[in-house]
Design a protein around this motif. Structure first.
Motif, mmCIF file in Angstrom:
data_model
loop_
_atom_site.group_PDB
_atom_site.id
_atom_site.type_symbol
_atom_site.label_atom_id
_atom_site.label_comp_id
_atom_site.label_asym_id
_atom_site.label_seq_id
_atom_site.Cartn_x
_atom_site.Cartn_y
_atom_site.Cartn_z
ATOM 1 N N ARG A 95 -4.434 -9.015 5.764
ATOM 2 C CA ARG A 95 -4.217 -8.069 4.594
ATOM 3 C C ARG A 95 -2.761 -7.337 5.028
ATOM 4 N NH1 ARG A 95 -5.094 -2.231 4.465
ATOM 5 N NH2 ARG A 95 -4.617 -1.528 2.428
ATOM 6 N N HIS A 97 -0.032 -4.673 5.093
ATOM 7 C CA HIS A 97 -0.095 -3.144 5.160
ATOM 8 C C HIS A 97 -0.023 -2.447 3.622
ATOM 9 C CE1 HIS A 97 4.241 -3.378 4.980
ATOM 10 N NE2 HIS A 97 4.324 -1.801 4.880
ATOM 11 N N THR A 99 -0.592 -3.701 0.646
ATOM 12 C CA THR A 99 -1.551 -3.994 -0.389
ATOM 13 C C THR A 99 -2.821 -3.998 -0.098
ATOM 14 O OG1 THR A 99 -2.027 -5.976 -1.757
ATOM 15 C CG2 THR A 99 -1.273 -6.428 0.293
ATOM 16 N N ASP A 100 -3.637 -3.917 -1.048
ATOM 17 C CA ASP A 100 -5.229 -3.918 -0.895
ATOM 18 C C ASP A 100 -5.928 -5.280 -1.015
ATOM 19 O OD1 ASP A 100 -5.626 -0.780 -2.431
ATOM 20 O OD2 ASP A 100 -5.448 -1.172 -0.347
ATOM 21 N N ASN B 31 -10.605 0.150 -6.266
ATOM 22 C CA ASN B 31 -10.589 -1.095 -6.269
ATOM 23 C C ASN B 31 -11.408 -2.082 -6.472
ATOM 24 O OD1 ASN B 31 -7.658 -0.688 -5.493
ATOM 25 N ND2 ASN B 31 -8.450 -1.183 -3.346
ATOM 26 N N PHE B 95 -12.273 1.184 -1.403
ATOM 27 C CA PHE B 95 -11.437 2.257 -1.729
ATOM 28 C C PHE B 95 -9.908 1.810 -1.546
ATOM 29 C CE2 PHE B 95 -14.212 5.514 -2.127
ATOM 30 C CZ PHE B 95 -15.374 5.531 -1.194
ATOM 31 N N ARG B 96 -9.110 2.537 -2.180
ATOM 32 C CA ARG B 96 -7.530 2.256 -2.354
ATOM 33 C C ARG B 96 -6.975 2.756 -1.097
ATOM 34 N NH1 ARG B 96 -5.629 3.332 -7.688
ATOM 35 N NH2 ARG B 96 -5.258 5.657 -7.319
ATOM 36 N N GLY B 97 -5.997 2.066 -0.314
ATOM 37 C CA GLY B 97 -5.363 2.488 0.577
ATOM 38 C C GLY B 97 -6.010 2.253 1.941
#
Lengths: 114, 114
Positions: A95, A97, A99-100, B31, B95-97
């Motif tokens: 992953r 940094h 983007t999800d 997400n 969760f986003r982020g």
């Protein structure tokens, strides 16, 4: 674009022994995250272990540990004292940094023999 | 415990049918993801949604569409099913982020198109 390679489609190990699953990745980024996910037969995929690229120390979760070699872009998973319940498909994932989204490898099927 | 559920474990459809795969999560995750899993190819991202009514194409969006009308529900739609869409479909959410980046997976839907 980033890629993740798992070169071992299948591995096997005797119960109580140690096995190492390989994963290499390709990226030009310096900040990213790496994961190993486990998918047992007919059961949901779960996270085994994760590593932040900025951390030099290898992550450990009980019998599971990683060997993270940032320069070599290698992220192997070591399972110690293997148990029958460790039998599963194991996926390495990357992953970035910013983007999800995850990029997965093709998986390694681990068999554990009594 | 986080729960991600998918409407069906097994589904058999005929070529040309419109197919809906539903995914529901109960953790208020922003997400949601739809993956396709094929032997030797690992998991490939079809679509990603980062908020209600928001979506982003993944690596293999052709032949698929998605809908996210409510935060907890993410639907994958095969407008006209074809035999090459026979596969295992996995939904995931998180969760986003960077705060919590583990993806939680549903049990999967094995779709057969005849």
């Amino acid at each position: 674009a980033q890629t993740v390679t798992q070169s071992q489609p299948e591995m096997s190990v005797q119960e109580a022994e140690t096995v190492t699953l390989s994963c290499t990745y390709d990226t030009s980024e310096s900040d990213y995250y790496l994961f190993w996910y486990k998918q047992p037969p007919s059961r949901q995929m779960i996270l085994v272990i994760r590593q932040e690229a900025y951390k030099q120390q290898n992550a450990t979760e009980n019998r599971f540990s990683v060997n993270f070699q940032k320069a070599a872009k290698s992220f192997s998973l070591k399972i110690s004292d293997s148990q029958l319940g460790d039998a599963a498909m194991y996926f390495c994932a990357y992953r970035s940094h910013n983007t999800d989204k995850l990029i997965f490898g093709t998986g390694t099927r681990l068999q554990v023999f009594p | 415990d986080v729960k991600v559920t998918q409407s069906s474990r097994y589904l058999v459809k005929r070529t040309g049918e419109k197919v809906f795969l539903e995914c529901v999560q109960d953790m208020d995750h922003e997400n949601m993801f739809w993956y396709r899993q094929d032997p030797g190819l690992g998991l490939r991202l079809i679509y990603f949604s980062y908020d209600v009514k928001m979506k982003e194409k993944g690596d293999i969006p052709e032949g698929y569409s998605v809908s996210r009308e409510k935060k907890e529900r993410f639907s994958l739609i095969l407008e006209s099913a074809s035999t090459n869409q026979t596969s295992m479909y996995l939904c995931a959410s998180n969760f986003r982020g960077a705060v919590s980046y583990e993806q939680y997976f549903g049990p999967g839907t094995r779709l057969t198109v005849t």
